[in-house]
Design an enzyme around this catalytic site. Structure first.
Site, PDB file in Angstrom:
ATOM      1  N   THR A 209       0.843  -1.200   0.000  1.00  0.00           N
ATOM      2  CA  THR A 209       0.000   0.000   0.000  1.00  0.00           C
ATOM      3  C   THR A 209       0.879   1.251   0.000  1.00  0.00           C
ATOM      4  O   THR A 209       1.968   1.238   0.554  1.00  0.00           O
ATOM      5  CB  THR A 209      -0.849  -0.026   1.296  1.00  0.00           C
ATOM      6  OG1 THR A 209      -1.671  -1.178   1.242  1.00  0.00           O
ATOM      7  CG2 THR A 209      -1.697   1.211   1.480  1.00  0.00           C
ATOM      8  N   ARG A 237     -13.409  -8.513  -0.892  1.00  0.00           N
ATOM      9  CA  ARG A 237     -12.792  -8.076   0.374  1.00  0.00           C
ATOM     10  C   ARG A 237     -12.277  -6.642   0.273  1.00  0.00           C
ATOM     11  O   ARG A 237     -11.650  -6.262  -0.714  1.00  0.00           O
ATOM     12  CB  ARG A 237     -11.628  -9.015   0.716  1.00  0.00           C
ATOM     13  CG  ARG A 237     -10.852  -8.638   1.964  1.00  0.00           C
ATOM     14  CD  ARG A 237      -9.564  -7.916   1.620  1.00  0.00           C
ATOM     15  NE  ARG A 237      -8.758  -7.676   2.832  1.00  0.00           N
ATOM     16  CZ  ARG A 237      -7.679  -6.898   2.853  1.00  0.00           C
ATOM     17  NH1 ARG A 237      -7.247  -6.313   1.763  1.00  0.00           N
ATOM     18  NH2 ARG A 237      -7.012  -6.721   3.974  1.00  0.00           N
ATOM     19  N   GLY A 239     -10.014  -3.776   2.541  1.00  0.00           N
ATOM     20  CA  GLY A 239      -9.141  -3.596   3.706  1.00  0.00           C
ATOM     21  C   GLY A 239      -9.340  -2.238   4.351  1.00  0.00           C
ATOM     22  O   GLY A 239     -10.379  -1.587   4.173  1.00  0.00           O
ATOM     23  N   GLY A 261      -0.587  -2.400   6.036  1.00  0.00           N
ATOM     24  CA  GLY A 261      -0.382  -3.651   6.763  1.00  0.00           C
ATOM     25  C   GLY A 261      -1.587  -4.552   6.631  1.00  0.00           C
ATOM     26  O   GLY A 261      -2.358  -4.449   5.675  1.00  0.00           O
ATOM     27  N   GLY A 263      -4.821  -5.290   6.915  1.00  0.00           N
ATOM     28  CA  GLY A 263      -5.932  -4.351   7.048  1.00  0.00           C
ATOM     29  C   GLY A 263      -7.002  -4.716   8.061  1.00  0.00           C
ATOM     30  O   GLY A 263      -7.556  -3.835   8.724  1.00  0.00           O
TER      31      GLY A 263
END
Lengths: 341, 341
Positions: A209, A237, A239, A261, A263
């Site tokens: 990210t 999904r 995050g 990280g 999420g």
């Protein structure tokens, strides 16, 4: 005479202190993801490429700030560089879903007005951070998801690309490895409760990210985050990156925050707002607040990192992984870029 | 003798206090949305119907608690009643999007473990709150959106319905009115910056979300929220209900919270987590914290309400609208249901 001498010492001490404080006034902080980033696994060429693009991204945002533009402009310009570079899991270079698609999430927030915008699961917007900004500025909404968000971005006049634009060989190969390892892991997990869970079974593919927090000359903070999410993700999904309060939050009274990280743990801990609230309600520094919030993630079993910048130009960049691509630039243009611990 | 008399008075006073405290220990609080709910616009039949279903919902959750089941079971059972009843903007009776679809959002959170689950934009799951719970318990994720979330719910064994199941005449007519009024409003707004915004132009159609917070015999809190969002919503707009920290949050150490109202303002203020943090970091009561958080929404121009319940059974139900469908039940089974101010 003695008192004059003392005064002179005091004066020059204060001057030195002031210069040192000036030099340490950060105006931007960025990250390109946290994870198992070890020097032994890195080639000198790859390391140089990461450092070069992180530096370029900082310079792009700094140019906006120097020309008197807003922290939002700086965040957007900076994240464009990172989204357009295939090294990071955002925009071009985003990881693939289980179905072989690139579904992109991003969020941006204005610390002055507490206006915010976010998109999740877009597939055709070249720069998702700009789609998030358009949601904030050109709609009355905060969050849009899926094809509706793509449609909005198109109507808002943003650059639309064929989904193939996001395809990169490295990420495609990563998906194939993840699918293979997940199916192996599912067999190994047999009889374990874990194997009954639907979804991702391997958590080594969740990083990369990108994010940025900027402080402009008017004293306004802005924060933004952009991501491709987890490799091999299924079921739509989402995050923490596009969740205001979790992966992204910004408030002039406290700080701007962007997380990276695992999420799910960042959402459950509402990490970014927790940092702001620890500063507002407990009077903690941005550094103390960031450490406490990341510790909550770590204690639950989550990993990752975050960046935070307060209105005075103090910066925090904690992470509990092996490394985090990160960089800062001060008011006087001094750049620092780091990868490892 | 005198001291014995004093002791007796003290003893009975404490006993009375204890009984009164017992009676005021709330174990559940629910809402069915806040908004322009005026007695003059309500028929006695409609009012009776709302009171009946709110009472039925409270009884359903209370039965779970009384039988020793978890607060999560109580929240799910309660919200099922509200989702299945067409009076509320959740499940059957959800409002329509601009495209004439019902896109449903829900979230649930466990105060003991801080596990959470949420879905946004599902169109085929009969009870979205159960989809949110399945995400929490049967996947390693927290949030799923769109058709992926529908697919997950199906694989998790939940009841799937034809999207037509959610159709109600009242909501369909509401969409036609909203489209007509929005186009009129767009003309009136001509020349005004507002008219340049893409999205909803009329905010009178945003209410009716349902929510529940429960406290079980083991002392664990759970909170859940379910909604159809805003009438005439476009572009895959998502409100605060499925955003952990904004519309829904729960923590045994502080409180469980479920919000209803103009979702964009609830997201920008991360309302539910703010309440928890005001309790944790400032030591405020659930009532004080809830009022402060709602005031932040009001000061920005947003409206709505929220419900909150702490681990000691203290309840808060503030709203800044004309009314909010709401109800409570105490440990000894006493039900109170209200609609207006």
């Amino acid at each position: 005479m003695k008192s004059l001498k003392l005064f002179a010492i005091l004066f020059f001490s204060l001057l030195t202190l002031n210069i040192s404080a000036q030099q340490k006034k950060y105006v931007m902080v960025i990250h390109g993801g946290a994870g198992t980033i070890l020097k032994k696994n890195m080639t000198p060429e790859k390391e140089a490429a990461y450092i070069a693009v992180l530096t370029q991204a900082l310079k792009a945002g700094y140019a906006q700030i120097q020309s008197g533009k807003s922290s939002l402009d700086a965040v957007e310009a900076t994240i464009h560089i990172l989204e357009n570079d295939p090294h990071f899991n955002a925009g071009k270079g985003a990881v693939f879903t289980h179905d072989g698609r690139n579904e992109l999430d991003a969020a941006i927030m204005d610390g002055k007005t507490l206006m915010a915008g976010s998109v999740a699961g877009v597939t055709t917007v070249k720069n998702p951070i700009s789609a998030a900004r358009a949601v904030m500025e050109k709609s009355e909404h905060v969050m849009m998801v899926g094809s509706g968000a793509d449609q909005f971005a198109k109507e808002a006049g943003l650059e639309i690309v064929d989904p193939k634009y996001f395809w990169t060989k490295e990420r495609w190969d990563g998906l194939q490895r993840a699918i293979k390892e997940d199916s192996t892991k599912a067999v190994l997990d047999h009889g374990n409760k874990k194997s009954e869970l639907l979804g991702i079974k391997n958590h080594d593919y969740k990083f990369g990210t990108v994010g940025c927090v900027a402080l402009d000359k008017a004293g306004n903070l802005a924060a933004g985050t952009s991501t491709g999410g987890m490799t091999n993700k299924k079921y739509g999904r989402v995050g923490d990156a596009p969740i205001i309060g979790s992966g992204t939050y910004c408030n002039n009274e406290t700080a701007g925050v962007s997380c990276t990280g695992w999420g799910e743990f960042y959402i459950r801990n509402v990490v970014a707002k927790t940092i702001s609230d620890l500063m507002e309600y407990k009077g903690l520094s941005v550094n103390e607040a960031s450490k406490i919030a990341l510790d909550k993630v770590g204690k639950m079993g989550g990993d990752g990192g975050l960046i935070a910048l307060d209105k005075k130009g103090n910066v925090a960049m904690p992470f509990n992984t092996e490394g985090m691509y990160r960089g800062t630039i001060t008011a006087d243009g001094k750049i620092e870029v780091s990868i490892y611990k």
